[in-house]
Design an enzyme around this catalytic site. Sequence first.
Site, PDB file in Angstrom:
ATOM      1  N   GLY A  61       5.693  42.988  42.877  1.00  0.00           N
ATOM      2  CA  GLY A  61       5.391  41.478  42.538  1.00  0.00           C
ATOM      3  C   GLY A  61       6.679  40.624  42.412  1.00  0.00           C
ATOM      4  N   PRO A  62       6.367  39.347  42.292  1.00  0.00           N
ATOM      5  CA  PRO A  62       7.624  38.483  42.216  1.00  0.00           C
ATOM      6  C   PRO A  62       8.376  38.485  40.909  1.00  0.00           C
ATOM      7  CG  PRO A  62       5.687  37.413  43.126  1.00  0.00           C
ATOM      8  CD  PRO A  62       5.267  38.576  42.619  1.00  0.00           C
ATOM      9  N   GLY A 116       9.512  38.086  37.175  1.00  0.00           N
ATOM     10  CA  GLY A 116       8.975  37.261  36.185  1.00  0.00           C
ATOM     11  C   GLY A 116       7.663  37.141  35.807  1.00  0.00           C
ATOM     12  N   HIS A 156      11.633   8.687  50.851  1.00  0.00           N
ATOM     13  CA  HIS A 156      10.867  10.168  50.639  1.00  0.00           C
ATOM     14  C   HIS A 156       9.421   9.874  50.108  1.00  0.00           C
ATOM     15  CE1 HIS A 156      14.139  12.735  51.680  1.00  0.00           C
ATOM     16  NE2 HIS A 156      14.803  12.611  50.755  1.00  0.00           N
ATOM     17  N   HIS A 168      16.986   5.948  49.465  1.00  0.00           N
ATOM     18  CA  HIS A 168      17.050   6.992  50.162  1.00  0.00           C
ATOM     19  C   HIS A 168      15.563   7.846  49.362  1.00  0.00           C
ATOM     20  CE1 HIS A 168      18.220  11.185  51.651  1.00  0.00           C
ATOM     21  NE2 HIS A 168      17.688  11.583  50.796  1.00  0.00           N
ATOM     22  N   GLU A 169      15.622   7.853  48.035  1.00  0.00           N
ATOM     23  CA  GLU A 169      14.483   8.253  47.152  1.00  0.00           C
ATOM     24  C   GLU A 169      13.095   7.486  47.594  1.00  0.00           C
ATOM     25  OE1 GLU A 169      14.877  11.087  46.037  1.00  0.00           O
ATOM     26  OE2 GLU A 169      16.914  11.384  46.303  1.00  0.00           O
ATOM     27  N   GLY A 209       5.803  39.998  34.883  1.00  0.00           N
ATOM     28  CA  GLY A 209       5.334  40.639  33.785  1.00  0.00           C
ATOM     29  C   GLY A 209       5.415  42.009  34.167  1.00  0.00           C
ATOM     30  N   LYS A 210       5.925  42.668  34.977  1.00  0.00           N
ATOM     31  CA  LYS A 210       5.787  43.943  35.401  1.00  0.00           C
ATOM     32  C   LYS A 210       6.589  45.035  34.259  1.00  0.00           C
ATOM     33  CE  LYS A 210       8.164  43.363  39.104  1.00  0.00           C
ATOM     34  NZ  LYS A 210       8.230  41.747  39.085  1.00  0.00           N
TER      35      LYS A 210
END
Length: 635
Positions: free
Chosen positions: A194-195, A197, A420, A416-417, A199-200
Amino acid sequence: MAKNLVLWLVIAAVLFTVFQNFNEAAPQDEMTYSEFMLEVQDERVREVTIGDQRIRGLRLDNTQFMVVMPEVLDLKLMDTLLDHRVQVKGVLPEKPSLWEQLLVASFPILLFIAVFVFFMRQMQGGSGGRGGPMSFAKSKARLLGEDQVKTTFADVAGVDEAKEDVQELVEFLKDPSRFQRLGGRIPRGVLMAGPPGTGKTLLAKAIAGEAKVPFFSISGSDFVEMFVGVGASRVRDMFDQAKKQAPCIIFIDEIDAVGRHCGGGHGGGHDEREQTLNQLLVEMDGFEGNEGVIVIAATNRPDVLDRALLRPGRFDRQVFVGLPDIRGREQILKVHMRKVPMDDQMKASIIARGTPGFSGADLANLVNEAALFAARANKRVVSMEEFEKARDKILMGAERKSMVMSEKEKENTAFHEAGHAIVGRLVPEHDPVHKVSIIPRGRALGVTQFLPEEDKHSLSKRAIESQLCSLFGGRIAEEMTLGFDGVTTGASNDIERATDLARNMVTKWGLSEKLGPLHYGDDEGAYPGTGTPQYSGATSKVIDEEVRSIIDICYTRATKVLSENKDILQAMKDALMEYETIDSDQVDDLMARRKVRPPRDWHDHDVSGGSSGLGGEEEKKSADDSPVGGPANQH
């Protein structure tokens, strides 16, 4: 052994001191030599004992005394004593007792043994597991006793399916006969994928904590070193230790460091890593059984593991530990919020709705950052304001308020922002605007943050095209207000992300009508400069044309959207210049061409509902498992 020798030496010294105190005579009267001679001349002394520079005597009245003889030799002393009828006795020099002789004789031998044992332990790595010249072949696995592992399933939340998969491991470790009666065999190994972080590692600890069995923990990179054969030797030593502690659990973190498929390295068939992998395969399922030893491994890359490692009998069960959903995030937050004093209005469900895509580690970091913000403000409880600041810091980076920007740069960043935000707001199937800011954060001069309304696991072609349009919104806004000669380099990251997104549409996701649903691999082979293209030069040219076509279409759409809303672009720029940061409520006012309301006051804000705030319906973090490629859609 060295500690025991030192302990016995200390005990011997104490006993020697006690015996010496017992052997000492009772305290006596001490007088000077002159007084002693006067008493002899007065015939008050009955007898004396001379020896060891001391004179001990007995008076006529049976009282005892002692005199220390001076260094000067008195030749008339004996004549004086005999003339006055004093009985004179002598003593032999004191010999050491048998105990003292044994102690003196054995001390050098004991010291030599202690030094020898000390150096041997150091050479073998010592009791703390530190390496030495003779310890490179020993396993570096750390053993935690059954009473040392305090983690239980109550500390693991948000991965209910994974907990169910490993629950029977706990039941087997507690009562193996229950499964063996029916001929069942517990899985030899469990691979948690799994990705990062999610909890493995925590889940593996919880298994050991619930089953109350010893727990060996080691990283995959701890097996392989520069010496040939060390990795295989360490694997053997680790399993030998585990069999002595059976039933027990061996946890190998990041097993892809040693478990990659054979033949993938440059070392050939005798590669050290491959020897280590082969030994691991034999130990997990070879001629010699390892009953009672369960191997749990964790990896972020299960696709690169060797197939022999994943076959039944070795890692015959794979447990996927994925990113938590909204219910899982709520459970994880409740675990981490136990130790933090929270505001009465705070609810874990509200924060969970506003954090899609967060892993368990991300949520723990969110709670910690919020607590730190509250501590800096000298607050006694953590409120929604701190969680909002913590989330902004995690997603966009810390504010760089000390960075000095000219008025012209701030105005250009505001255009610019705003570009977006406006394009993202008006194109279909785009994530809602959460916040627009021109305060420098991290490496960016400004940030526009889009948060999805719900967890997303895939994106449609229309949604990807809308993201392409919003990515180009900032550059188009600069071009419209400053002219082509005034366009800055601020859109470099936007262009890079848009190009990657368009190329993936063509080569990976089959979203090009001209090229169809085919996967076009990378131009290079396994190693740069050694591979050959997986498609022809003509196909490569068509791919470039398709990518350019998608970019041009989206660029034109974004230009049309901003051209039709120039007044909103100007108004949003003015609002950003005034407030520096505007939220979704203020963006709603601007898009409706209303007067912009002042920034939100968190003290008067109701966190239990509404369309704004961390738990609002239009302000949530985007998931990282979509093909967009970021923890949040920021521009």
